[in-house]
Scaffold this motif. Sequence first.
Motif, PDB file in Angstrom:
ATOM      1  N   ILE A 182      17.211 -21.348 -11.208  1.00 26.08           N
ATOM      2  CA  ILE A 182      17.901 -22.419 -11.929  1.00 26.08           C
ATOM      3  C   ILE A 182      17.219 -22.623 -13.273  1.00 26.08           C
ATOM      4  O   ILE A 182      15.986 -22.550 -13.374  1.00 26.08           O
ATOM      5  CB  ILE A 182      17.861 -23.743 -11.126  1.00 26.08           C
ATOM      6  N   THR A 183      18.017 -22.911 -14.281  1.00 30.19           N
ATOM      7  CA  THR A 183      17.500 -23.340 -15.582  1.00 30.19           C
ATOM      8  C   THR A 183      18.123 -24.683 -15.918  1.00 30.19           C
ATOM      9  O   THR A 183      19.352 -24.835 -15.871  1.00 30.19           O
ATOM     10  CB  THR A 183      17.836 -22.328 -16.692  1.00 30.19           C
ATOM     11  N   ALA A 184      17.295 -25.666 -16.226  1.00 35.01           N
ATOM     12  CA  ALA A 184      17.797 -27.005 -16.543  1.00 35.01           C
ATOM     13  C   ALA A 184      16.966 -27.573 -17.687  1.00 35.01           C
ATOM     14  O   ALA A 184      15.792 -27.894 -17.504  1.00 35.01           O
ATOM     15  CB  ALA A 184      17.708 -27.914 -15.313  1.00 35.01           C
ATOM     16  N   ASN A 185      17.568 -27.676 -18.858  1.00 32.23           N
ATOM     17  CA  ASN A 185      16.870 -28.175 -20.041  1.00 32.23           C
ATOM     18  C   ASN A 185      17.651 -29.326 -20.663  1.00 32.23           C
ATOM     19  O   ASN A 185      18.880 -29.287 -20.757  1.00 32.23           O
ATOM     20  CB  ASN A 185      16.721 -27.064 -21.086  1.00 32.23           C
ATOM     21  N   ASN A 186      16.924 -30.342 -21.120  1.00 37.59           N
ATOM     22  CA  ASN A 186      17.570 -31.465 -21.809  1.00 37.59           C
ATOM     23  C   ASN A 186      16.608 -32.029 -22.844  1.00 37.59           C
ATOM     24  O   ASN A 186      15.543 -32.555 -22.502  1.00 37.59           O
ATOM     25  CB  ASN A 186      17.983 -32.551 -20.823  1.00 37.59           C
ATOM     26  N   SER A 187      16.978 -31.898 -24.104  1.00 40.35           N
ATOM     27  CA  SER A 187      16.135 -32.346 -25.211  1.00 40.35           C
ATOM     28  C   SER A 187      17.000 -32.938 -26.310  1.00 40.35           C
ATOM     29  O   SER A 187      18.186 -32.616 -26.430  1.00 40.35           O
ATOM     30  CB  SER A 187      15.325 -31.171 -25.792  1.00 40.35           C
ATOM     31  N   SER A 188      16.394 -33.774 -27.135  1.00 38.22           N
ATOM     32  CA  SER A 188      17.092 -34.366 -28.278  1.00 38.22           C
ATOM     33  C   SER A 188      16.085 -34.587 -29.395  1.00 38.22           C
ATOM     34  O   SER A 188      14.993 -35.128 -29.152  1.00 38.22           O
ATOM     35  CB  SER A 188      17.755 -35.687 -27.886  1.00 38.22           C
ATOM     36  N   ASP A 189      16.436 -34.187 -30.590  1.00 38.47           N
ATOM     37  CA  ASP A 189      15.525 -34.299 -31.722  1.00 38.47           C
ATOM     38  C   ASP A 189      15.459 -35.742 -32.196  1.00 38.47           C
ATOM     39  O   ASP A 189      16.420 -36.289 -32.721  1.00 38.47           O
ATOM     40  CB  ASP A 189      16.003 -33.399 -32.861  1.00 38.47           C
ATOM     41  N   ASP A 210      16.861 -29.725 -29.748  1.00 39.97           N
ATOM     42  CA  ASP A 210      18.105 -30.042 -29.054  1.00 39.97           C
ATOM     43  C   ASP A 210      18.407 -28.975 -28.009  1.00 39.97           C
ATOM     44  O   ASP A 210      18.520 -27.794 -28.339  1.00 39.97           O
ATOM     45  CB  ASP A 210      19.270 -30.140 -30.046  1.00 39.97           C
ATOM     46  N   GLN A 211      18.521 -29.394 -26.759  1.00 40.10           N
ATOM     47  CA  GLN A 211      18.894 -28.512 -25.655  1.00 40.10           C
ATOM     48  C   GLN A 211      19.725 -29.308 -24.667  1.00 40.10           C
ATOM     49  O   GLN A 211      19.507 -30.511 -24.489  1.00 40.10           O
ATOM     50  CB  GLN A 211      17.664 -27.978 -24.914  1.00 40.10           C
ATOM     51  N   ASN A 212      20.681 -28.654 -24.009  1.00 40.29           N
ATOM     52  CA  ASN A 212      21.516 -29.367 -23.046  1.00 40.29           C
ATOM     53  C   ASN A 212      22.189 -28.337 -22.143  1.00 40.29           C
ATOM     54  O   ASN A 212      23.287 -27.881 -22.423  1.00 40.29           O
ATOM     55  CB  ASN A 212      22.560 -30.206 -23.795  1.00 40.29           C
ATOM     56  N   GLU A 213      21.505 -27.974 -21.062  1.00 40.92           N
ATOM     57  CA  GLU A 213      21.989 -26.871 -20.233  1.00 40.92           C
ATOM     58  C   GLU A 213      21.612 -27.058 -18.776  1.00 40.92           C
ATOM     59  O   GLU A 213      20.523 -27.513 -18.443  1.00 40.92           O
ATOM     60  CB  GLU A 213      21.385 -25.545 -20.731  1.00 40.92           C
ATOM     61  N   LEU A 214      22.528 -26.660 -17.910  1.00 41.18           N
ATOM     62  CA  LEU A 214      22.256 -26.550 -16.481  1.00 41.18           C
ATOM     63  C   LEU A 214      22.930 -25.273 -16.000  1.00 41.18           C
ATOM     64  O   LEU A 214      24.158 -25.140 -16.062  1.00 41.18           O
ATOM     65  CB  LEU A 214      22.809 -27.753 -15.712  1.00 41.18           C
ATOM     66  N   SER A 215      22.133 -24.316 -15.561  1.00 47.79           N
ATOM     67  CA  SER A 215      22.689 -23.021 -15.144  1.00 47.79           C
ATOM     68  C   SER A 215      21.938 -22.505 -13.931  1.00 47.79           C
ATOM     69  O   SER A 215      20.840 -22.968 -13.606  1.00 47.79           O
ATOM     70  CB  SER A 215      22.609 -22.005 -16.282  1.00 47.79           C
ATOM     71  N   GLY A 222      14.441 -35.679 -19.482  1.00 49.69           N
ATOM     72  CA  GLY A 222      14.065 -34.699 -18.472  1.00 49.69           C
ATOM     73  C   GLY A 222      14.533 -35.063 -17.078  1.00 49.69           C
ATOM     74  O   GLY A 222      14.757 -34.183 -16.238  1.00 49.69           O
ATOM     75  N   ILE A 223      14.707 -36.345 -16.831  1.00 55.68           N
ATOM     76  CA  ILE A 223      15.178 -36.768 -15.519  1.00 55.68           C
ATOM     77  C   ILE A 223      16.541 -36.172 -15.200  1.00 55.68           C
ATOM     78  O   ILE A 223      16.865 -35.884 -14.053  1.00 55.68           O
ATOM     79  CB  ILE A 223      15.192 -38.307 -15.408  1.00 55.68           C
ATOM     80  N   TYR A 224      17.377 -35.935 -16.222  1.00 55.47           N
ATOM     81  CA  TYR A 224      18.663 -35.277 -16.001  1.00 55.47           C
ATOM     82  C   TYR A 224      18.456 -33.850 -15.506  1.00 55.47           C
ATOM     83  O   TYR A 224      19.179 -33.370 -14.623  1.00 55.47           O
ATOM     84  CB  TYR A 224      19.465 -35.233 -17.299  1.00 55.47           C
ATOM     85  N   ALA A 225      17.497 -33.153 -16.104  1.00 57.29           N
ATOM     86  CA  ALA A 225      17.217 -31.781 -15.697  1.00 57.29           C
ATOM     87  C   ALA A 225      16.664 -31.742 -14.275  1.00 57.29           C
ATOM     88  O   ALA A 225      17.008 -30.856 -13.477  1.00 57.29           O
ATOM     89  CB  ALA A 225      16.242 -31.130 -16.672  1.00 57.29           C
ATOM     90  N   GLU A 267      11.707 -21.565   0.277  1.00 59.93           N
ATOM     91  CA  GLU A 267      12.007 -20.131   0.155  1.00 59.93           C
ATOM     92  C   GLU A 267      11.628 -19.595  -1.224  1.00 59.93           C
ATOM     93  O   GLU A 267      12.066 -18.517  -1.631  1.00 59.93           O
ATOM     94  CB  GLU A 267      13.484 -19.841   0.458  1.00 59.93           C
ATOM     95  N   GLY A 268      10.808 -20.360  -1.972  1.00 61.60           N
ATOM     96  CA  GLY A 268      10.289 -19.879  -3.235  1.00 61.60           C
ATOM     97  C   GLY A 268      11.242 -19.912  -4.409  1.00 61.60           C
ATOM     98  O   GLY A 268      10.958 -19.341  -5.469  1.00 61.60           O
ATOM     99  N   ILE A 269      12.381 -20.568  -4.269  1.00 63.74           N
ATOM    100  CA  ILE A 269      13.348 -20.667  -5.365  1.00 63.74           C
ATOM    101  C   ILE A 269      12.779 -21.571  -6.450  1.00 63.74           C
ATOM    102  O   ILE A 269      12.244 -22.652  -6.160  1.00 63.74           O
ATOM    103  CB  ILE A 269      14.696 -21.200  -4.846  1.00 63.74           C
ATOM    104  N   LYS A 270      12.893 -21.159  -7.722  1.00 66.38           N
ATOM    105  CA  LYS A 270      12.293 -21.890  -8.837  1.00 66.38           C
ATOM    106  C   LYS A 270      13.368 -22.422  -9.785  1.00 66.38           C
ATOM    107  O   LYS A 270      14.396 -21.780 -10.004  1.00 66.38           O
ATOM    108  CB  LYS A 270      11.352 -20.976  -9.623  1.00 66.38           C
ATOM    109  N   ALA A 271      13.081 -23.579 -10.332  1.00 66.61           N
ATOM    110  CA  ALA A 271      13.918 -24.171 -11.373  1.00 66.61           C
ATOM    111  C   ALA A 271      13.040 -24.417 -12.585  1.00 66.61           C
ATOM    112  O   ALA A 271      12.108 -25.231 -12.528  1.00 66.61           O
ATOM    113  CB  ALA A 271      14.556 -25.472 -10.898  1.00 66.61           C
ATOM    114  N   LYS A 272      13.321 -23.712 -13.682  1.00 68.61           N
ATOM    115  CA  LYS A 272      12.533 -23.854 -14.902  1.00 68.61           C
ATOM    116  C   LYS A 272      13.199 -24.853 -15.838  1.00 68.61           C
ATOM    117  O   LYS A 272      14.406 -24.780 -16.060  1.00 68.61           O
ATOM    118  CB  LYS A 272      12.380 -22.494 -15.588  1.00 68.61           C
TER     119      LYS A 272
END
Length: 380
Positions: free
Chosen positions: A199-206, A290-295, A231-234, A277-282
């Motif tokens: 999983i990739t979850a990033n949330n930032s705002s300038d 600025d970042q806004n992604e959940l994948s 970051g709580i959203y991520a 099971e070792g699954i990682k979310a970065k």
Amino acid sequence: MEENNSQSVQRRKFIKGVTLGVGGIMLSAPFMSLMSSRAAGRKKQDKKLGIALVGLGGYSTHQLAPALQETENCYLAGIVTGTPSKVDDWKRKYNIPDKNVYNYENFDEIANNDDIDIIYVVLPNALHAEYVIRAAKAKKDVICEKPMATNVEDAQRMLEACNENGVQLAIGYRLHFEPFNKRVMELGQQQVFGKVESITANNSSDMTSEKPNIWRLDKKLAGGGPLMDLGIYAVQGAVYTMGKPPVAVTANYGEVTKPLVFHDVEQSINWELEFEEGIKAKSNSSYAEDQNELSAEAEDGWWKVSPAYAYEGKKGETSEGKMDYPNIYEQVKQMDGQAESFRKNEKSIVPGEMGLRDMKILMAIYESAEAGGKRVEIHN
């Protein structure tokens, strides 16, 4: 607290405001009290529930109050503010009577007001605990903006106060009510493309152009920097993709490029949640980009929503094509859903227990970052 507009929120000594008049005779006989309680319960089942907004900053002004003009299960019944200059405008714009206007000194008198069924706490993070607990003691159901608190202990006290007073507590997690993020929950939890692998979850705002004295940059009020705010959203996104909490985390603070602005809270922070099971979310959260992604990547496919956490403009796609969902007024869906659960005396889909769980994760992220990336186990 979720709002986008900058504001100076040094909570002053609370000034004397409009005093609520008790519009009726108090019944003391046990039998009459019981009958009154039952009548009130029936009335609650049949009406739109009245919400009082506590704190009239940017989020209340630009999102919640307008949304409450479109809700079906609840409406804006009252306000609580420490800024008298705002009162007349709000009363006029939303037809709020004098008796439903409170300040922070007479707030506890809201217990006597049958117009108010739900108290929505929209204050800086460090004030959430006090006002949720006071709302619970007033026997009102409560919605608390995210993050629930600034530490685990306060979150636990809030939950206990609501349980002890027989009221419901929900957290303002609006994304649980909107279609793109609900689809992410289905894709991950129902293993539509097989088991989730990463999983990739990033949330930032300038915010580097913001004035340095806004409350989000004050650790005493905010509890931290972008992790607490964005970051709580991520964190949420990773958890509801998996449908279960992580077991451990490693984290590190990012480089500080604006030391005059970010001297009290972190400028950026990176973390990796570890699930069973070792699954990682970065993830990453920053006040300087600025970042806004959940994948996510799964065994037989992938999906991505970007922007994933913004109020509008969401776009999503999967390995099979675009996600075809409308962008909705999320605060309307959120408050209608929460009001409906309160009316039925059912636990919200975003209950206080979820807020407490997330506080444990946030504090573990900070603990790991403070220790230079040490792996920290998360106990739920």
